[in-house]
Design a protein around this motif. Structure first.
Motif, PDB file in Angstrom:
ATOM      1  N   UNK A  56       0.833  -1.205   0.000  1.00  0.00           N
ATOM      2  CA  UNK A  56       0.000   0.000   0.000  1.00  0.00           C
ATOM      3  C   UNK A  56       0.867   1.254   0.000  1.00  0.00           C
ATOM      4  N   UNK A  57       1.915   1.232   0.814  1.00  0.00           N
ATOM      5  CA  UNK A  57       2.806   2.399   0.858  1.00  0.00           C
ATOM      6  C   UNK A  57       3.522   2.592  -0.475  1.00  0.00           C
ATOM      7  N   UNK A  58       3.997   1.495  -1.058  1.00  0.00           N
ATOM      8  CA  UNK A  58       4.703   1.584  -2.342  1.00  0.00           C
ATOM      9  C   UNK A  58       3.798   2.147  -3.438  1.00  0.00           C
ATOM     10  N   UNK A  59       2.541   1.709  -3.434  1.00  0.00           N
ATOM     11  CA  UNK A  59       1.631   2.082  -4.516  1.00  0.00           C
ATOM     12  C   UNK A  59       0.991   3.457  -4.316  1.00  0.00           C
ATOM     13  N   UNK A  60       0.982   3.951  -3.077  1.00  0.00           N
ATOM     14  CA  UNK A  60       0.323   5.227  -2.800  1.00  0.00           C
ATOM     15  C   UNK A  60       1.311   6.378  -2.637  1.00  0.00           C
ATOM     16  N   UNK A  61       2.599   6.115  -2.814  1.00  0.00           N
ATOM     17  CA  UNK A  61       3.585   7.187  -2.720  1.00  0.00           C
ATOM     18  C   UNK A  61       4.260   7.389  -4.071  1.00  0.00           C
ATOM     19  N   UNK A  62       4.731   8.594  -4.266  1.00  0.00           N
ATOM     20  CA  UNK A  62       5.401   8.958  -5.517  1.00  0.00           C
ATOM     21  C   UNK A  62       6.872   8.563  -5.419  1.00  0.00           C
ATOM     22  N   UNK A  63       7.333   7.689  -6.294  1.00  0.00           N
ATOM     23  CA  UNK A  63       8.702   7.195  -6.235  1.00  0.00           C
ATOM     24  C   UNK A  63       9.706   8.320  -6.443  1.00  0.00           C
ATOM     25  N   UNK A  64       9.329   9.361  -7.206  1.00  0.00           N
ATOM     26  CA  UNK A  64      10.224  10.497  -7.416  1.00  0.00           C
ATOM     27  C   UNK A  64      10.458  11.262  -6.110  1.00  0.00           C
ATOM     28  N   UNK A  65       9.410  11.349  -5.279  1.00  0.00           N
ATOM     29  CA  UNK A  65       9.551  12.011  -3.985  1.00  0.00           C
ATOM     30  C   UNK A  65      10.372  11.156  -3.031  1.00  0.00           C
ATOM     31  N   UNK A  66      10.218   9.838  -3.115  1.00  0.00           N
ATOM     32  CA  UNK A  66      11.005   8.945  -2.268  1.00  0.00           C
ATOM     33  C   UNK A  66      12.485   9.064  -2.614  1.00  0.00           C
ATOM     34  N   UNK A  67      12.798   9.152  -3.889  1.00  0.00           N
ATOM     35  CA  UNK A  67      14.194   9.294  -4.327  1.00  0.00           C
ATOM     36  C   UNK A  67      14.733  10.698  -4.109  1.00  0.00           C
ATOM     37  N   UNK A  68      13.833  11.644  -3.834  1.00  0.00           N
ATOM     38  CA  UNK A  68      14.253  13.022  -3.636  1.00  0.00           C
ATOM     39  C   UNK A  68      14.392  13.802  -4.915  1.00  0.00           C
ATOM     40  N   UNK A  69      13.858  13.260  -6.022  1.00  0.00           N
ATOM     41  CA  UNK A  69      13.974  13.957  -7.310  1.00  0.00           C
ATOM     42  C   UNK A  69      13.274  15.309  -7.290  1.00  0.00           C
ATOM     43  N   UNK A  70      12.224  15.422  -6.481  1.00  0.00           N
ATOM     44  CA  UNK A  70      11.490  16.685  -6.391  1.00  0.00           C
ATOM     45  C   UNK A  70      12.282  17.763  -5.665  1.00  0.00           C
ATOM     46  N   UNK A  71      13.347  17.364  -4.969  1.00  0.00           N
ATOM     47  CA  UNK A  71      14.169  18.315  -4.225  1.00  0.00           C
ATOM     48  C   UNK A  71      15.470  18.653  -4.946  1.00  0.00           C
ATOM     49  N   UNK A  72      15.757  17.971  -6.037  1.00  0.00           N
ATOM     50  CA  UNK A  72      17.039  18.131  -6.714  1.00  0.00           C
ATOM     51  C   UNK A  72      17.015  19.298  -7.695  1.00  0.00           C
ATOM     52  N   UNK A  73      18.013  20.140  -7.561  1.00  0.00           N
ATOM     53  CA  UNK A  73      18.182  21.252  -8.496  1.00  0.00           C
ATOM     54  C   UNK A  73      18.885  20.731  -9.744  1.00  0.00           C
TER      55      UNK A  73
END
Length: 247
Positions: free
Chosen positions: A33-50
């Motif tokens: 459930x956690x894997x399918x309901x979370x954004x993998x890009x946010x888990x990897x931190x891609x949303x925070x990378x400049x």
């Protein structure tokens, strides 16, 4: 073995195995459930990378042969050579496989001179530039070793662990020898990593899908499922009547 004894024995195995396996099945479901309901890009931190600025092809760079012909021995094998930047300065990153293991050398792309590993101040500056959002720096730690459960496991050491407060809530790991950011580790990644450990049942290193415990639970899980099917078939009056009528 009589039918009655077979049913009793099957029910006993099914009940006890179901109780034990049910706990693991619950953990697998929660993890799924956690894997399918979370954004993998946010888990990897891609949303925070400049995004990193690109190099200009108009710059005059020295040929790698400038240092490859003088700074290495016959036992050094070049695994990769990359033209990149460190704090806007163009550099060559050379990864070598030597008799002592994997080593990295950095060279100024304009002069061909070898560059020293990053200082702490440089590592902090790289981490700040690599973070897309604004957040206060809370801690800097220099790592020379990590355990099997460390969130930076399996990556180049030494490394600087540079932690930022909200809204980032993230630790950025910078390799002084590679001269770059290796990875981002946020609270979302830590929750993911915990559930991943429960999912793989590798409580030593987290990433081994071939461990004996997982194989055993998979085998007994199949046994429990098939025992449930057999109990349903044997105790179902509808199936029994249909079967004996055909006979």
């Amino acid at each position: 073995m009589t039918k009655r004894k077979f049913i009793q024995l099957n029910r006993k195995w099914h009940r006890y195995l179901g109780a034990v396996l049910g706990i693991q099945f619950l953990l697998w479901t929660l993890g799924g459930l956690y894997f399918s309901w979370t954004n993998i890009d946010e888990i990897r931190g891609d949303n925070l990378k400049q995004s990193k600025p690109s190099l200009s092809i108009s710059d005059d760079f020295v040929s790698p042969s400038t240092f490859l012909n003088t700074g290495f021995t016959s036992e050094d094998n070049v695994q990769s050579l990359e033209l990149t930047t460190i704090l806007t300065n163009p550099i060559y990153r050379v990864v070598l496989k030597t008799t002592d293991g994997v080593k990295v050398k950095l060279y100024n792309a304009k002069t061909g001179k070898q560059r020293l590993p990053l200082t702490e101040d440089e590592a902090v500056q790289i981490a700040k530039e690599g973070l897309k959002i604004s957040a206060n720096l809370t801690n800097v730690e220099y790592l020379t070793e990590t355990g099997k459960h460390h969130e930076y496991r399996g990556r180049p050491l030494p490394a600087y662990a540079i932690t930022f407060a909200k809204p980032a809530n993230t630790t950025i790991y910078v390799s002084p020898e590679h001269g770059n950011i290796q990875t981002f580790r946020s609270n979302k990644w830590r929750v993911f990593d915990f559930f991943w450990m429960l999912h793989t049942m590798d409580y030593e290193g987290r990433d081994d899908f071939n461990n004996l415990l997982l194989r055993a639970f998979a085998f007994f899980g199949l046994f429990t499922i098939f025992s449930g099917f057999s109990l349903f078939i044997i105790t179902s009056k509808t199936i029994q009547k249909s079967f004996f009528r055909k006979k």
